[in-house]
Design a protein around this motif. Sequence first.
Motif, PDB file in Angstrom:
ATOM      1  N   LEU A 176     -25.762 -33.162 -15.762  1.00  0.00           N
ATOM      2  CA  LEU A 176     -26.473 -34.311 -16.319  1.00  0.00           C
ATOM      3  C   LEU A 176     -26.275 -35.541 -15.447  1.00  0.00           C
ATOM      4  CD1 LEU A 176     -28.146 -35.138 -18.750  1.00  0.00           C
ATOM      5  CD2 LEU A 176     -26.059 -35.996 -19.770  1.00  0.00           C
ATOM      6  N   LEU A 177     -25.030 -35.780 -15.032  1.00  0.00           N
ATOM      7  CA  LEU A 177     -24.773 -36.914 -14.140  1.00  0.00           C
ATOM      8  C   LEU A 177     -25.572 -36.754 -12.855  1.00  0.00           C
ATOM      9  CD1 LEU A 177     -20.997 -37.813 -14.115  1.00  0.00           C
ATOM     10  CD2 LEU A 177     -22.904 -39.269 -14.690  1.00  0.00           C
ATOM     11  N   MET A 201     -29.161 -37.600 -13.380  1.00  0.00           N
ATOM     12  CA  MET A 201     -29.312 -39.055 -13.424  1.00  0.00           C
ATOM     13  C   MET A 201     -29.342 -39.634 -12.016  1.00  0.00           C
ATOM     14  SD  MET A 201     -26.828 -40.426 -16.358  1.00  0.00           S
ATOM     15  CE  MET A 201     -25.937 -41.509 -15.272  1.00  0.00           C
ATOM     16  N   ARG A 202     -28.411 -39.149 -11.210  1.00  0.00           N
ATOM     17  CA  ARG A 202     -28.354 -39.636  -9.826  1.00  0.00           C
ATOM     18  C   ARG A 202     -29.626 -39.273  -9.084  1.00  0.00           C
ATOM     19  NH1 ARG A 202     -22.423 -38.167  -7.469  1.00  0.00           N
ATOM     20  NH2 ARG A 202     -21.191 -39.604  -8.696  1.00  0.00           N
ATOM     21  N   LEU A 257     -26.137 -39.450 -23.522  1.00  0.00           N
ATOM     22  CA  LEU A 257     -25.750 -40.676 -22.854  1.00  0.00           C
ATOM     23  C   LEU A 257     -26.593 -41.819 -23.386  1.00  0.00           C
ATOM     24  CD1 LEU A 257     -25.391 -40.010 -19.067  1.00  0.00           C
ATOM     25  CD2 LEU A 257     -23.718 -41.003 -20.566  1.00  0.00           C
ATOM     26  N   ALA A 267     -23.639 -29.347 -29.890  1.00  0.00           N
ATOM     27  CA  ALA A 267     -23.311 -29.468 -28.470  1.00  0.00           C
ATOM     28  C   ALA A 267     -24.063 -30.622 -27.832  1.00  0.00           C
ATOM     29  CB  ALA A 267     -23.649 -28.177 -27.748  1.00  0.00           C
ATOM     30  N   ARG A 268     -25.300 -30.793 -28.224  1.00  0.00           N
ATOM     31  CA  ARG A 268     -26.099 -31.880 -27.631  1.00  0.00           C
ATOM     32  C   ARG A 268     -25.480 -33.235 -27.912  1.00  0.00           C
ATOM     33  NH1 ARG A 268     -30.594 -28.753 -27.845  1.00  0.00           N
ATOM     34  NH2 ARG A 268     -30.189 -27.403 -26.076  1.00  0.00           N
ATOM     35  N   GLY A 292     -21.937 -44.546 -17.815  1.00  0.00           N
ATOM     36  CA  GLY A 292     -22.813 -44.285 -16.683  1.00  0.00           C
ATOM     37  C   GLY A 292     -21.990 -43.676 -15.576  1.00  0.00           C
ATOM     38  N   GLU A 293     -21.963 -44.351 -14.422  1.00  0.00           N
ATOM     39  CA  GLU A 293     -21.181 -43.844 -13.298  1.00  0.00           C
ATOM     40  C   GLU A 293     -19.807 -44.499 -13.237  1.00  0.00           C
ATOM     41  OE1 GLU A 293     -21.490 -41.965 -10.402  1.00  0.00           O
ATOM     42  OE2 GLU A 293     -23.412 -41.037 -10.812  1.00  0.00           O
ATOM     43  N   VAL A 311     -22.618 -34.217 -28.054  1.00  0.00           N
ATOM     44  CA  VAL A 311     -21.502 -34.594 -27.202  1.00  0.00           C
ATOM     45  C   VAL A 311     -21.974 -35.172 -25.875  1.00  0.00           C
ATOM     46  CG1 VAL A 311     -19.402 -33.789 -26.129  1.00  0.00           C
ATOM     47  CG2 VAL A 311     -20.142 -32.802 -28.272  1.00  0.00           C
ATOM     48  N   ILE A 312     -22.997 -34.578 -25.302  1.00  0.00           N
ATOM     49  CA  ILE A 312     -23.345 -35.001 -23.944  1.00  0.00           C
ATOM     50  C   ILE A 312     -24.376 -36.120 -23.912  1.00  0.00           C
ATOM     51  CG2 ILE A 312     -22.837 -32.785 -22.883  1.00  0.00           C
ATOM     52  CD1 ILE A 312     -25.960 -32.516 -22.714  1.00  0.00           C
ATOM     53  N   LYS A 368     -22.111 -31.542 -18.255  1.00  0.00           N
ATOM     54  CA  LYS A 368     -21.947 -32.965 -17.954  1.00  0.00           C
ATOM     55  C   LYS A 368     -22.128 -33.267 -16.467  1.00  0.00           C
ATOM     56  CE  LYS A 368     -18.968 -33.666 -21.850  1.00  0.00           C
ATOM     57  NZ  LYS A 368     -17.629 -33.976 -22.331  1.00  0.00           N
ATOM     58  N   TYR A 369     -21.590 -32.379 -15.647  1.00  0.00           N
ATOM     59  CA  TYR A 369     -21.763 -32.592 -14.205  1.00  0.00           C
ATOM     60  C   TYR A 369     -23.244 -32.575 -13.859  1.00  0.00           C
ATOM     61  CZ  TYR A 369     -16.823 -31.235 -13.930  1.00  0.00           C
ATOM     62  OH  TYR A 369     -15.474 -31.146 -14.082  1.00  0.00           O
ATOM     63  N   LEU A 401     -19.198 -41.243 -21.998  1.00  0.00           N
ATOM     64  CA  LEU A 401     -19.189 -39.807 -21.745  1.00  0.00           C
ATOM     65  C   LEU A 401     -17.790 -39.433 -21.286  1.00  0.00           C
ATOM     66  CD1 LEU A 401     -21.000 -37.170 -21.048  1.00  0.00           C
ATOM     67  CD2 LEU A 401     -20.902 -38.041 -18.747  1.00  0.00           C
ATOM     68  N   VAL A 402     -17.240 -38.440 -21.924  1.00  0.00           N
ATOM     69  CA  VAL A 402     -15.915 -37.990 -21.514  1.00  0.00           C
ATOM     70  C   VAL A 402     -16.099 -36.786 -20.608  1.00  0.00           C
ATOM     71  CG1 VAL A 402     -13.727 -37.052 -22.274  1.00  0.00           C
ATOM     72  CG2 VAL A 402     -14.814 -38.854 -23.578  1.00  0.00           C
ATOM     73  N   MET A 403     -15.592 -36.881 -19.407  1.00  0.00           N
ATOM     74  CA  MET A 403     -15.794 -35.794 -18.451  1.00  0.00           C
ATOM     75  C   MET A 403     -14.437 -35.338 -17.910  1.00  0.00           C
ATOM     76  SD  MET A 403     -18.318 -35.728 -15.192  1.00  0.00           S
ATOM     77  CE  MET A 403     -17.255 -36.271 -13.878  1.00  0.00           C
ATOM     78  N   ASN A 404     -14.288 -34.053 -17.859  1.00  0.00           N
ATOM     79  CA  ASN A 404     -13.063 -33.484 -17.306  1.00  0.00           C
ATOM     80  C   ASN A 404     -13.199 -33.292 -15.812  1.00  0.00           C
ATOM     81  OD1 ASN A 404     -10.887 -32.771 -19.109  1.00  0.00           O
ATOM     82  ND2 ASN A 404     -12.461 -31.681 -20.236  1.00  0.00           N
ATOM     83  N   MET A 405     -12.230 -33.765 -15.097  1.00  0.00           N
ATOM     84  CA  MET A 405     -12.170 -33.436 -13.677  1.00  0.00           C
ATOM     85  C   MET A 405     -10.934 -32.554 -13.526  1.00  0.00           C
ATOM     86  SD  MET A 405     -13.001 -36.356 -11.004  1.00  0.00           S
ATOM     87  CE  MET A 405     -14.308 -36.173  -9.845  1.00  0.00           C
ATOM     88  N   ASN A 417     -27.247 -28.316 -19.783  1.00  0.00           N
ATOM     89  CA  ASN A 417     -26.335 -28.797 -20.809  1.00  0.00           C
ATOM     90  C   ASN A 417     -24.899 -28.807 -20.290  1.00  0.00           C
ATOM     91  OD1 ASN A 417     -25.283 -29.727 -23.108  1.00  0.00           O
ATOM     92  ND2 ASN A 417     -25.651 -27.892 -24.343  1.00  0.00           N
ATOM     93  N   MET A 430     -25.402 -22.758 -24.524  1.00  0.00           N
ATOM     94  CA  MET A 430     -25.951 -23.946 -25.179  1.00  0.00           C
ATOM     95  C   MET A 430     -27.088 -24.575 -24.386  1.00  0.00           C
ATOM     96  SD  MET A 430     -24.351 -24.470 -27.963  1.00  0.00           S
ATOM     97  CE  MET A 430     -22.866 -24.000 -28.822  1.00  0.00           C
ATOM     98  N   GLU A 451     -17.134 -34.198  -6.557  1.00  0.00           N
ATOM     99  CA  GLU A 451     -17.097 -34.899  -7.839  1.00  0.00           C
ATOM    100  C   GLU A 451     -17.791 -34.076  -8.922  1.00  0.00           C
ATOM    101  OE1 GLU A 451     -19.570 -38.030  -6.509  1.00  0.00           O
ATOM    102  OE2 GLU A 451     -18.489 -37.859  -4.635  1.00  0.00           O
ATOM    103  N   LEU A 507     -16.456 -42.236 -19.006  1.00  0.00           N
ATOM    104  CA  LEU A 507     -17.448 -42.871 -18.145  1.00  0.00           C
ATOM    105  C   LEU A 507     -18.415 -43.718 -18.958  1.00  0.00           C
ATOM    106  CD1 LEU A 507     -18.506 -39.799 -16.009  1.00  0.00           C
ATOM    107  CD2 LEU A 507     -16.767 -41.459 -15.487  1.00  0.00           C
ATOM    108  N   VAL A 554     -17.384 -42.703 -10.126  1.00  0.00           N
ATOM    109  CA  VAL A 554     -16.857 -41.330 -10.154  1.00  0.00           C
ATOM    110  C   VAL A 554     -16.459 -40.882  -8.748  1.00  0.00           C
ATOM    111  CG1 VAL A 554     -17.358 -38.955 -10.740  1.00  0.00           C
ATOM    112  CG2 VAL A 554     -18.290 -40.782 -12.126  1.00  0.00           C
TER     113      VAL A 554
END
Lengths: 387, 327
Positions: B136-137, B140-141, A12, A6-7, A43-44, A9-10, B133-134, A20-24, B131, B70, B216, A41, A368
Amino acid sequence: MPDLEARKVIELGYAGNERLVMNMGPQHPSAHGVFRAILTLEGETIVAVDAVIGYLHRCHEKLGETLTYVQYPSIASKTDYVAAMTSELAYVLAAEKIGQIEVPKRAQYLRVIAAELQRIASHCLWLGTWCMDMGGALGGGATLFLYCFRERETLLDLFEALTGARLLYGFHQVGGTRYDLPAGWAERCRSTVDLIEKRIDEYEAMLEGNAFFLARTRGVGVISRELAQEVGVSGPLIRGSGVAYDIRRVAPYSSYEAFDFKVPVETGGDCWARYRVRMVEFRESIGIVRQALEGLPPGPISSRPGVKSVGQVRIGKGEAYARVEGPRGEVGCYLVADGSAKPYRMKWRGASFSNLAVLPHIVPGHKVADVVAIMGSVDPVFGEVDR
Amino acid sequence: MAPAVRDLIAAFVLLNGVIGAVTYVTLLERKFTARMQSRIGPYRVGPHGLLQPIADALKLMMKEDVVPAMSDRWVYNLAPLAFLLPCVLVFGTIPFAPGLGLADLNIGLLFFLAVSALEIVGLFMGGWGSNNKYALLSAMRAVNQIISYDLPFIFAALIPVVLSGTLRLGGIVEAQQGGWYVAYPVIGQLGFLAYLVAMLAAENRVPFDILEAESELVAGFRVEYSGMKFALIQLAEYAHVIATSYLGALLFLGGWLGPGPGWLGAVWFTLKALAVFLLVTWVRWSFVRIRVDQILAISWKLLLPVTLMLLLAAAFVVAYQGGGGVA
């Protein structure tokens, strides 16, 4: 070792080249319906966007074949449920075109009133949700959202008085409209649009004097004139990109030629331009409603009054495409009639569907946060995209 | 009574006071916002919704505590505490009235700024440990934003220090006997304004709430938190807002100074802090959020130079007039 997997994947990259592939979505606070954007993505910054639609598919076109001309208009409203009057109108216009059915003048004016009020209500929802996307449900956006809903509520009250329903109306029928104006409705409508006109000034004062709003909208999500025409966007999107294209003007229907209104055009092509176009449309629609109430002719409201059973309306063989200018752009309905009480085939051209196709062209390269601003300015309704 | 016991009791009282105050400040904000948005706000629980914060706290306590499968468990579980600790610790150094405070340190302001900057550790732990993605971003911000805004925040807070010549918070208030620093020509007003902007950013409130950015990033670093951990994060955030509101009132609005007998000091101070808080709330509920690159640009290109110039100007004025403090 599930943890390590899992790590991976995320992770960066700090070099800025790892992605980074992010689902919205499909479940997301800013999704206007169920829409999934798979963002890649760095970064941003977004380098790629993959739009996934279809979560709200309800077999509408098949449904149209199983329901009669009397039944379907009230279901048509469920394609674009934010502007229910629009799709109803497109459907009955197509049926009337095939059957060469005359529509009384009064009914045409009533249709215009309903369509324009619907446009105002839909734009109210757009402005509120768009600001909420940019400003946050816990911020200034929510304030404007509630203001817009306060105004939209008054319009829904009008619709309720007119048709008995607040969201999905069933106001139109083949040959005219189902209801006439109740007593006192015209007065109430006038005072409502007067109030809304005043409130629109307030929104503009609140937004356009705000440097942060300008920073979020100017130069964001630019659709060039060429791109707009190539992709086939319509409505405020194409008018915001410098093309004066409005079906009410280029192919008038339902007596639109009798009304005096401007087609707003902005050349910027960005979110700000689309915002300006819609803000002018608010006022133009209010103007049209006033003119229609002023010049409302007397007479019957339908050329086929007193429909008793759902199978009573039959339309001869033929096919036709009717299009109307909805709040989101060109809404078209293609009907093939086989002489029975039901159409043989029906096809929708949803404005949101075509407008959404522009996303992959304009989103990459933005941050984003811009995705939600762009999405909001495109103003999609997923009932209409997925049908 | 041994001093240690006395201090313990005082700390206990302060901690609970802060927590209680914070829960009711959320009610104040909700009521205030509701009026702005032509709503009524919480009204059902208790008279005029006065018991709403208690109901909310109870609800959060009884909620299931979900830990993502996770997640980095240690980091994830410790993050709310690491976030809450500095936010509450800073209250220790605020003198609410002469002699009414836990410790009026001689380096009070330094302590306040240093400790409140530590909140970033908790934020980042939460973002990383979830863990997600949101999250983590968002983490970072958070690092981006807090590093950029702590500098102007500190520079703005240092202006009163230069003017009064002391880092002791009590001393800064005493130096304002002749006039609040917000009334100090040019430097005071601009300094207060810069302080407010930097405060909004340091607290991650709209228009600078890119950490949370629910349209977002859903809820940013706290997206995976639920139940009491979520409540702790919420508590910490509001505690930080209140603490910086108090600091703003202390640095620029004369702290406990005000008409009336001495015991009214704490009341004046609290009213001023609430005024600062409501000002910030007002801004929060009328602006749209700005983008991460724009936030950084505002900080480095505008706020930082301006606060630095103001600080230098204040230093120049003090050096010219001789000695610390304004007469």
